[in-house]
Each structure stands twice: as C-alpha cells, then as structure tokens.
Design a protein around this motif. Sequence first.
Motif, PDB file in Angstrom:
ATOM      1  N   ASP A 191      15.288  13.924  50.676  1.00 41.55           N
ATOM      2  CA  ASP A 191      13.920  13.521  50.983  1.00 41.55           C
ATOM      3  C   ASP A 191      14.020  12.254  51.846  1.00 41.55           C
ATOM      4  O   ASP A 191      14.824  11.370  51.529  1.00 41.55           O
ATOM      5  CB  ASP A 191      13.188  13.228  49.677  1.00 41.55           C
ATOM      6  N   PRO A 192      13.225  12.144  52.900  1.00 47.34           N
ATOM      7  CA  PRO A 192      13.286  10.945  53.746  1.00 47.34           C
ATOM      8  C   PRO A 192      13.109   9.641  52.970  1.00 47.34           C
ATOM      9  O   PRO A 192      13.681   8.618  53.348  1.00 47.34           O
ATOM     10  CB  PRO A 192      12.149  11.145  54.747  1.00 47.34           C
ATOM     11  N   ARG A 193      12.375   9.684  51.859  1.00 46.54           N
ATOM     12  CA  ARG A 193      12.176   8.470  51.059  1.00 46.54           C
ATOM     13  C   ARG A 193      13.450   8.009  50.367  1.00 46.54           C
ATOM     14  O   ARG A 193      13.545   6.854  49.960  1.00 46.54           O
ATOM     15  CB  ARG A 193      11.067   8.696  50.028  1.00 46.54           C
ATOM     16  N   ALA A 194      14.439   8.887  50.232  1.00 48.43           N
ATOM     17  CA  ALA A 194      15.705   8.537  49.576  1.00 48.43           C
ATOM     18  C   ALA A 194      16.759   8.058  50.567  1.00 48.43           C
ATOM     19  O   ALA A 194      17.821   7.584  50.155  1.00 48.43           O
ATOM     20  CB  ALA A 194      16.236   9.743  48.802  1.00 48.43           C
ATOM     21  N   LEU A 195      16.481   8.171  51.850  1.00 54.99           N
ATOM     22  CA  LEU A 195      17.508   7.885  52.851  1.00 54.99           C
ATOM     23  C   LEU A 195      17.904   6.414  52.916  1.00 54.99           C
ATOM     24  O   LEU A 195      19.084   6.099  53.076  1.00 54.99           O
ATOM     25  CB  LEU A 195      17.060   8.368  54.231  1.00 54.99           C
ATOM     26  N   GLY A 196      16.959   5.511  52.807  1.00 56.16           N
ATOM     27  CA  GLY A 196      17.265   4.087  52.901  1.00 56.16           C
ATOM     28  C   GLY A 196      18.253   3.644  51.841  1.00 56.16           C
ATOM     29  O   GLY A 196      19.266   2.995  52.150  1.00 56.16           O
ATOM     30  N   SER A 197      17.999   4.016  50.591  1.00 58.60           N
ATOM     31  CA  SER A 197      18.901   3.598  49.517  1.00 58.60           C
ATOM     32  C   SER A 197      20.246   4.312  49.626  1.00 58.60           C
ATOM     33  O   SER A 197      21.293   3.719  49.357  1.00 58.60           O
ATOM     34  CB  SER A 197      18.263   3.823  48.144  1.00 58.60           C
ATOM     35  N   ALA A 198      20.247   5.574  50.028  1.00 54.49           N
ATOM     36  CA  ALA A 198      21.514   6.300  50.184  1.00 54.49           C
ATOM     37  C   ALA A 198      22.363   5.673  51.290  1.00 54.49           C
ATOM     38  O   ALA A 198      23.573   5.466  51.116  1.00 54.49           O
ATOM     39  CB  ALA A 198      21.246   7.773  50.487  1.00 54.49           C
ATOM     40  N   ARG A 199      21.739   5.375  52.409  1.00 52.04           N
ATOM     41  CA  ARG A 199      22.484   4.745  53.515  1.00 52.04           C
ATOM     42  C   ARG A 199      23.055   3.398  53.104  1.00 52.04           C
ATOM     43  O   ARG A 199      24.163   3.033  53.497  1.00 52.04           O
ATOM     44  CB  ARG A 199      21.591   4.597  54.740  1.00 52.04           C
ATOM     45  N   LYS A 200      22.309   2.655  52.308  1.00 50.03           N
ATOM     46  CA  LYS A 200      22.781   1.345  51.841  1.00 50.03           C
ATOM     47  C   LYS A 200      24.033   1.510  50.985  1.00 50.03           C
ATOM     48  O   LYS A 200      25.035   0.803  51.173  1.00 50.03           O
ATOM     49  CB  LYS A 200      21.680   0.639  51.058  1.00 50.03           C
ATOM     50  N   VAL A 201      23.995   2.444  50.035  1.00 54.78           N
ATOM     51  CA  VAL A 201      25.158   2.700  49.180  1.00 54.78           C
ATOM     52  C   VAL A 201      26.356   3.115  50.036  1.00 54.78           C
ATOM     53  O   VAL A 201      27.474   2.614  49.851  1.00 54.78           O
ATOM     54  CB  VAL A 201      24.838   3.788  48.125  1.00 54.78           C
ATOM     55  N   LEU A 202      26.124   4.007  50.980  1.00 55.68           N
ATOM     56  CA  LEU A 202      27.209   4.504  51.819  1.00 55.68           C
ATOM     57  C   LEU A 202      27.833   3.394  52.666  1.00 55.68           C
ATOM     58  O   LEU A 202      29.062   3.269  52.727  1.00 55.68           O
ATOM     59  CB  LEU A 202      26.705   5.638  52.713  1.00 55.68           C
TER      60      LEU A 202
END
Length: 173
Positions: A21-32
């Motif tokens: 979901d686009p709303r999850a992308l910011g936190s996922a990118r940060k973790v990565l």
Amino acid sequence: MQAFVDENTVRGIMVAAAIADPRALGSARKVLTELRMKGQERLHFKSERDSRRREICSALVTLDVSVYIYHAATLTPKQGRPRCLELLVADLAELSATRLVLEQDDSTMKADRRVLYDAVGKHGLRDRLSYHHLRAKQEPMLWIPDAVAWCLAKGGEWPARVRPLVAKTVDVR
C-alpha cells in the motif's frame, strides 16, 4: 497498491513482486535504507554475508509488504519473463494497483515495455497503472524482491526466512 519487481535466473526464471500500500512505503523505505552498511548504495543479496542476510530477512518480515512469486522453471528467461509479467499485470488489475516498478536491466527494457503495454491494455489499465524501470539504488523497495527471489532460489535455510512475506506463488508454464 504499488508493485516492485526483480528476478532471479538460478533455477529457471523467477519474477518476484513486492506489493505494498502506498501508505506503507515511507516506513518500509526507511527500514531498508537503515539496513545499508556504510558506503553501500543498495542492498544486493548475492553480495551480502550470511549473517547480514539473516539480519536483513528478519527486518523484511516485519514490513507491511506481500510478495508474489512467478516461477517459470521450465522456460528460458526469454520465454518465461514475458509470461510472468503478463500474469503479474493480471494480478495487479485485481489489486487495483496504480504503479509498477521493475529493476532496470537494459537488455530486457524494450521487450518489457512491449509486454507491459499489451498486458496493461488487455486488462483495461491504461489510465490506472503506470510502469517504470529504475535502478535498484534509486528505489529501496526493489531490494525486497531481490532478497526474496535470492532466498527462494538458494534453498537450504533461506526460503523459510522469507516465507512469511510470500502471499502467492504461481507456477508459470
């Protein structure tokens, strides 16, 4: 939904699509990006030590991401990749996805664009689904399908480490 695609060709072609979901992308990118070592432009599973691979897998399974696998073990990459992409677009249509990002491989881009243009049209997605090729260092979400495809192809302990991410597996013929 958005999809991020990479492949592995160790045991026939395997296309992996990380869907989020686009709303999850910011936190996922940060973790990565926080998983990168000093001086690393990107995570690339074939270049990591096993201890790092375990650390990365442990982080990946905490992300709000699902991975779809399209495995064309009996087909050559030239035959299998287009078929995998066609099936992926059909699944993205069902998910009402709006964006598809593929890891850029200059040798497949022209063929990919043809396949994607036809598949997007076939599923009535011309106004809804955009598709792009980007280098892995440009998009951290591409690191997820790279890791999952590597683990599944490698065997041993690795498939179990990413299994929680895998939501769908398609045997492509």
